[in-house]
Design an enzyme around this catalytic site. Sequence first.
Site, PDB file in Angstrom:
ATOM      1  N   ARG A  49     -41.509  48.481 -13.772  1.00 49.02           N
ATOM      2  CA  ARG A  49     -40.394  48.056 -14.779  1.00 49.02           C
ATOM      3  C   ARG A  49     -40.624  48.503 -16.063  1.00 49.02           C
ATOM      4  O   ARG A  49     -39.610  48.783 -16.867  1.00 49.02           O
ATOM      5  CB  ARG A  49     -40.280  46.500 -14.503  1.00 49.02           C
ATOM      6  N   TYR A 103     -15.453  56.709 -22.493  1.00 48.82           N
ATOM      7  CA  TYR A 103     -15.446  56.159 -21.006  1.00 48.82           C
ATOM      8  C   TYR A 103     -15.019  54.819 -21.041  1.00 48.82           C
ATOM      9  O   TYR A 103     -15.378  54.112 -21.878  1.00 48.82           O
ATOM     10  CB  TYR A 103     -17.010  56.416 -20.559  1.00 48.82           C
ATOM     11  N   ASP A 175     -22.642  60.591 -26.710  1.00 50.55           N
ATOM     12  CA  ASP A 175     -22.716  60.725 -25.033  1.00 50.55           C
ATOM     13  C   ASP A 175     -22.207  62.023 -24.659  1.00 50.55           C
ATOM     14  O   ASP A 175     -21.369  62.640 -25.013  1.00 50.55           O
ATOM     15  CB  ASP A 175     -21.578  59.882 -24.727  1.00 50.55           C
ATOM     16  N   LYS A 200     -24.272  61.869 -13.480  1.00 54.41           N
ATOM     17  CA  LYS A 200     -23.622  63.031 -13.035  1.00 54.41           C
ATOM     18  C   LYS A 200     -24.360  64.419 -13.160  1.00 54.41           C
ATOM     19  O   LYS A 200     -25.065  64.712 -12.190  1.00 54.41           O
ATOM     20  CB  LYS A 200     -22.530  63.155 -14.424  1.00 54.41           C
TER      21      LYS A 200
HETATM   22  C1  LIG Z   1     -20.086  58.066 -15.778  1.00 56.70           C
HETATM   23  C2  LIG Z   1     -20.057  57.925 -17.251  1.00 56.70           C
HETATM   24  C3  LIG Z   1     -20.790  56.875 -18.133  1.00 56.70           C
HETATM   25  C4  LIG Z   1     -21.185  55.662 -17.247  1.00 56.70           C
HETATM   26  O1  LIG Z   1     -22.311  56.194 -16.392  1.00 56.70           O
HETATM   27  P1  LIG Z   1     -22.702  55.426 -15.152  1.00 56.70           P
HETATM   28  O2  LIG Z   1     -23.977  56.111 -14.676  1.00 56.70           O
HETATM   29  O3  LIG Z   1     -21.896  55.341 -14.106  1.00 56.70           O
HETATM   30  O4  LIG Z   1     -23.389  54.042 -15.657  1.00 56.70           O
HETATM   31  C5  LIG Z   1     -20.702  57.022 -19.344  1.00 56.70           C
HETATM   32  N1  LIG Z   1     -20.364  58.047 -19.994  1.00 56.70           N
HETATM   33  C6  LIG Z   1     -19.792  59.027 -19.450  1.00 56.70           C
HETATM   34  C7  LIG Z   1     -19.238  60.092 -20.210  1.00 56.70           C
HETATM   35  C8  LIG Z   1     -19.620  59.208 -18.048  1.00 56.70           C
HETATM   36  O5  LIG Z   1     -18.945  59.974 -17.516  1.00 56.70           O
END
Ligand SMILES: *Cc1c(COP(=O)(O)O)cnc(C)c1O
Length: 384
Positions: A49, A103, A175, A200
């Site tokens: 953790r 998002y 992001d 992703k």
């Molecule tokens: C999918 C996504 C998120 C959230 O990510 P998770 O792994 O599903 O929590 C945040 N920002 C973008 C641009 C995303 O495509």
Amino acid sequence: MKQRLGLSTRAVHGNPDARPDWAPIAPPIYQSSTFTNPIGSTAEVLYTRYGNNPNQVAIAQRLAALEGAEAALFVGSGMGAVALAHLAVLRPGDHLLSSEWIYGGVHRLFAQEFGRLGIDVTFVSPTHARDWKRAMKKTTRAIFVETPTNPLLRVIDLEPVATLCQTEGLVLLVDSTFATPINFRPLEHGADIVIHSATKYLNGHSDVIAGAVAAAEPVIEEVRKLMQVWGQALDPLAAWLIDRGMRTLAVRVERHNQTGLRVAQWCATQSAFAAVHYPGLPSHPDYDTAQRVLTGCGGMLAVELKGGARGAERFLRALKIAAHAPSLGGVETLVSEPRLTSHASLTPEERARAGIPDGLLRFSLGLEDADDIIADFTQALAPL
Ligand SMILES: *Cc1c(COP(=O)(O)O)cnc(C)c1O
């Protein structure tokens, strides 16, 4: 090794200096919650953790090397990464400026949760740098942008935003999920903190949920403390899968770039599409910015079907290779409808105003042969 390694080498090896004798080439999975502790030691204990499990440490170092960051940290999801990165730099009473093109889950986090923590958020249209300045308050501490954006693949020029952040003493969080460090490294453009949904492209195989933050060491230390007390650590097996996935990040993204451009160019010749959104096409509003700042335009693209929502449904039913599913960045081609996923909370009118009319489809192009993806789309368009 003093020479700066290429991105492919960094993706495979991280730091090759750190290799001891008799080490396995493929890392073992340390599927252990805890580790033996030297008696009488006051050093931090190893506990999964805490984020110091060897599988967690390996991928953090690799991402830091790829982003050109001092440090990085993986957590349990992309949402966890966004939340903790912001909590690391914001306090009750602070004001956050966020791009409005973000998002959906992050929008909900900012609009619904941050208020409860005493953090005030204003959403700004990110295309004009002066709008950021206009929206600033005395309490503004940070700016958050996502680039390229979902689903219209807008590419935001960070340079003027970063300049504003420097003069005003604000933290710039980005992001960078869609770009990956192969196509864009925000820290080289003045950002302070990079955030990824590792679910992703970083993992790239649609089999893990994870997030990551890369930044200077003191910021990551703060994120780490929050991760420990909010219980956001990544499971060792998930870390191991990301380790495996990241080794091929550079070749995967190069192929996504090629297929993205190929399929976008093909889409642009199809009369069934009223619009094609891909930053590598000269028709895209951010084509010039993309050419200047991105190494490649990636495997995400959006098309607007002339047949609206009914046309989109027929197209989706006819697909044989591409799957109808949300999410992105894996080896397989996925198609989703923003009206039912990321933008489901808006009315059809609000969506149309945001440039996301019913009939808009988002493609996450996979690593199949581009000819086969195009053939699949061609046969799915035939009944329209
Ligand atoms: C999918 C996504 C998120 C959230 O990510 P998770 O792994 O599903 O929590 C945040 N920002 C973008 C641009 C995303 O495509």
